[in-house]
Motif scaffolding. Structure first.
Motif, PDB file in Angstrom:
ATOM      1  N   ALA A   1       0.843  -1.203   0.000  1.00 36.34           N
ATOM      2  CA  ALA A   1       0.000   0.000   0.000  1.00 36.34           C
ATOM      3  C   ALA A   1       0.875   1.249   0.000  1.00 36.34           C
ATOM      4  CB  ALA A   1      -0.932  -0.002   1.212  1.00 36.34           C
ATOM      5  N   TRP A   2       1.920   1.233   0.795  1.00 32.04           N
ATOM      6  CA  TRP A   2       2.834   2.373   0.847  1.00 32.04           C
ATOM      7  C   TRP A   2       3.640   2.497  -0.439  1.00 32.04           C
ATOM      8  CZ3 TRP A   2       2.352   6.247   4.048  1.00 32.04           C
ATOM      9  CH2 TRP A   2       1.677   6.044   5.254  1.00 32.04           C
ATOM     10  N   GLY A   3       3.997   1.364  -1.047  1.00 31.98           N
ATOM     11  CA  GLY A   3       4.702   1.403  -2.327  1.00 31.98           C
ATOM     12  C   GLY A   3       3.843   2.019  -3.415  1.00 31.98           C
ATOM     13  N   ASN A   4       2.579   1.619  -3.455  1.00 30.23           N
ATOM     14  CA  ASN A   4       1.647   2.232  -4.413  1.00 30.23           C
ATOM     15  C   ASN A   4       1.511   3.721  -4.162  1.00 30.23           C
ATOM     16  OD1 ASN A   4       1.081  -0.180  -5.713  1.00 30.23           O
ATOM     17  ND2 ASN A   4      -0.924  -0.458  -4.774  1.00 30.23           N
ATOM     18  N   ARG A   5       1.375   4.080  -2.896  1.00 31.58           N
ATOM     19  CA  ARG A   5       1.228   5.501  -2.539  1.00 31.58           C
ATOM     20  C   ARG A   5       2.441   6.293  -3.018  1.00 31.58           C
ATOM     21  NH1 ARG A   5      -2.200   9.446  -1.535  1.00 31.58           N
ATOM     22  NH2 ARG A   5      -1.464  10.942  -0.025  1.00 31.58           N
ATOM     23  N   ALA A   6       3.616   5.724  -2.860  1.00 32.63           N
ATOM     24  CA  ALA A   6       4.838   6.405  -3.302  1.00 32.63           C
ATOM     25  C   ALA A   6       4.817   6.649  -4.810  1.00 32.63           C
ATOM     26  CB  ALA A   6       6.063   5.581  -2.911  1.00 32.63           C
ATOM     27  N   ILE A   7       4.412   5.647  -5.575  1.00 36.54           N
ATOM     28  CA  ILE A   7       4.342   5.791  -7.031  1.00 36.54           C
ATOM     29  C   ILE A   7       3.351   6.888  -7.412  1.00 36.54           C
ATOM     30  CG2 ILE A   7       3.666   4.639  -9.183  1.00 36.54           C
ATOM     31  CD1 ILE A   7       6.318   3.574  -8.133  1.00 36.54           C
TER      32      ILE A   7
ATOM     33  N   GLU B   1       9.883  -4.915  -0.867  1.00 35.89           N
ATOM     34  CA  GLU B   1       8.653  -4.476  -1.526  1.00 35.89           C
ATOM     35  C   GLU B   1       9.006  -3.951  -2.921  1.00 35.89           C
ATOM     36  OE1 GLU B   1       5.251  -3.265  -3.018  1.00 35.89           O
ATOM     37  OE2 GLU B   1       6.681  -1.659  -2.730  1.00 35.89           O
ATOM     38  N   GLU B   2       8.420  -4.578  -3.928  1.00 36.53           N
ATOM     39  CA  GLU B   2       8.819  -4.389  -5.324  1.00 36.53           C
ATOM     40  C   GLU B   2       8.732  -2.939  -5.818  1.00 36.53           C
ATOM     41  OE1 GLU B   2       7.417  -6.014  -9.690  1.00 36.53           O
ATOM     42  OE2 GLU B   2       6.554  -6.894  -7.901  1.00 36.53           O
ATOM     43  N   LYS B   3       7.604  -2.298  -5.655  1.00 35.17           N
ATOM     44  CA  LYS B   3       7.437  -0.945  -6.195  1.00 35.17           C
ATOM     45  C   LYS B   3       8.321   0.056  -5.473  1.00 35.17           C
ATOM     46  CE  LYS B   3       2.852  -1.797  -7.939  1.00 35.17           C
ATOM     47  NZ  LYS B   3       2.078  -2.787  -7.209  1.00 35.17           N
ATOM     48  N   ALA B   4       8.410  -0.068  -4.160  1.00 33.75           N
ATOM     49  CA  ALA B   4       9.243   0.861  -3.395  1.00 33.75           C
ATOM     50  C   ALA B   4      10.723   0.687  -3.730  1.00 33.75           C
ATOM     51  CB  ALA B   4       9.011   0.682  -1.906  1.00 33.75           C
ATOM     52  N   ARG B   5      11.161  -0.562  -3.892  1.00 35.44           N
ATOM     53  CA  ARG B   5      12.561  -0.799  -4.284  1.00 35.44           C
ATOM     54  C   ARG B   5      12.844  -0.212  -5.655  1.00 35.44           C
ATOM     55  NH1 ARG B   5      15.078  -6.459  -3.691  1.00 35.44           N
ATOM     56  NH2 ARG B   5      16.567  -5.271  -4.844  1.00 35.44           N
ATOM     57  N   TYR B   6      11.935  -0.446  -6.603  1.00 35.53           N
ATOM     58  CA  TYR B   6      12.105   0.107  -7.948  1.00 35.53           C
ATOM     59  C   TYR B   6      12.170   1.630  -7.880  1.00 35.53           C
ATOM     60  CZ  TYR B   6      11.403   1.292 -12.803  1.00 35.53           C
ATOM     61  OH  TYR B   6      11.561   1.826 -14.055  1.00 35.53           O
ATOM     62  N   LEU B   7      11.261   2.214  -7.107  1.00 33.14           N
ATOM     63  CA  LEU B   7      11.233   3.667  -6.967  1.00 33.14           C
ATOM     64  C   LEU B   7      12.518   4.178  -6.334  1.00 33.14           C
ATOM     65  CD1 LEU B   7       9.700   6.301  -7.276  1.00 33.14           C
ATOM     66  CD2 LEU B   7       8.564   5.822  -5.109  1.00 33.14           C
TER      67      LEU B   7
ATOM     68  N   GLN C   1       8.819  10.371  -1.164  1.00 37.40           N
ATOM     69  CA  GLN C   1       9.979   9.902  -0.414  1.00 37.40           C
ATOM     70  C   GLN C   1       9.547   9.248   0.904  1.00 37.40           C
ATOM     71  OE1 GLN C   1      13.359  10.670  -1.498  1.00 37.40           O
ATOM     72  NE2 GLN C   1      14.024   9.225   0.046  1.00 37.40           N
ATOM     73  N   GLU C   2       8.629   9.907   1.608  1.00 38.92           N
ATOM     74  CA  GLU C   2       8.152   9.370   2.887  1.00 38.92           C
ATOM     75  C   GLU C   2       7.451   8.025   2.702  1.00 38.92           C
ATOM     76  OE1 GLU C   2       5.740  12.268   4.930  1.00 38.92           O
ATOM     77  OE2 GLU C   2       7.257  13.814   4.635  1.00 38.92           O
ATOM     78  N   ALA C   3       6.583   7.936   1.691  1.00 39.40           N
ATOM     79  CA  ALA C   3       5.861   6.690   1.444  1.00 39.40           C
ATOM     80  C   ALA C   3       6.817   5.578   1.040  1.00 39.40           C
ATOM     81  CB  ALA C   3       4.789   6.907   0.378  1.00 39.40           C
ATOM     82  N   MET C   4       7.795   5.911   0.217  1.00 36.42           N
ATOM     83  CA  MET C   4       8.793   4.931  -0.214  1.00 36.42           C
ATOM     84  C   MET C   4       9.575   4.409   0.990  1.00 36.42           C
ATOM     85  SD  MET C   4      11.998   5.474  -2.827  1.00 36.42           S
ATOM     86  CE  MET C   4      12.696   6.742  -1.771  1.00 36.42           C
TER      87      MET C   4
ATOM     88  N   LEU D   1       2.287  12.646  -9.212  1.00 40.15           N
ATOM     89  CA  LEU D   1       1.701  13.958  -8.914  1.00 40.15           C
ATOM     90  C   LEU D   1       2.765  14.990  -8.547  1.00 40.15           C
ATOM     91  CD1 LEU D   1      -1.464  12.798  -6.949  1.00 40.15           C
ATOM     92  CD2 LEU D   1      -1.370  13.773  -9.258  1.00 40.15           C
ATOM     93  N   LEU D   2       4.036  14.592  -8.691  1.00 38.69           N
ATOM     94  CA  LEU D   2       5.180  15.471  -8.415  1.00 38.69           C
ATOM     95  C   LEU D   2       5.205  15.963  -6.973  1.00 38.69           C
ATOM     96  CD1 LEU D   2       5.149  17.519 -11.742  1.00 38.69           C
ATOM     97  CD2 LEU D   2       6.554  15.530 -11.160  1.00 38.69           C
ATOM     98  N   ARG D   3       4.767  15.122  -6.059  1.00 35.19           N
ATOM     99  CA  ARG D   3       4.793  15.442  -4.635  1.00 35.19           C
ATOM    100  C   ARG D   3       5.973  14.686  -4.020  1.00 35.19           C
ATOM    101  NH1 ARG D   3      -1.604  14.839  -3.871  1.00 35.19           N
ATOM    102  NH2 ARG D   3      -1.089  14.371  -1.727  1.00 35.19           N
TER     103      ARG D   3
END
Length: 93
Positions: free
Chosen positions: A34-40, A65-71, A52-55, A45-47
């Motif tokens: 959920a946090w990884g998705n939020r980070a993406i 966590e796949e998305k957060a690591r990629y990010l 950074q915090e969500a990641m 949205l250029l926030r």
């Protein structure tokens, strides 16, 4: 919530994804995905600070966590991509 967030991201409906991802982390505060998705979503949205915090939250909960690591590995590039003029029109949806 997780799948809905990602479906909205894939459709480039970032403002809607923002609302859904916010609800997801509220309902599932210990869910790294959920946090990884939020980070993406926040990147799109250029926030930057919120992204950074969500990641960081996602990686603290699950370092794999796949998305957060990629990010985390592509953060600056993703921000640049999100700033592309063609992408800006989609963010207004």
């Amino acid at each position: 919530w997780l799948e809905l967030t990602w479906c909205l991201v894939e459709q480039e409906k970032y403002n809607e994804a923002d609302l859904v991802s916010k609800q997801a982390v509220k309902l599932l505060p210990d869910c790294a995905a959920a946090w990884g998705n939020r980070a993406i979503v926040m990147v799109q949205l250029l926030r930057r600070d919120e992204a950074q915090e969500a990641m960081e939250k996602a990686l603290a909960l699950d370092p794999d966590e796949e998305k957060a690591r990629y990010l985390s590995e592509n953060f600056e590039d993703m921000l640049l991509d999100a700033k592309e003029p063609s992408r800006q029109a989609n963010k207004k949806q």
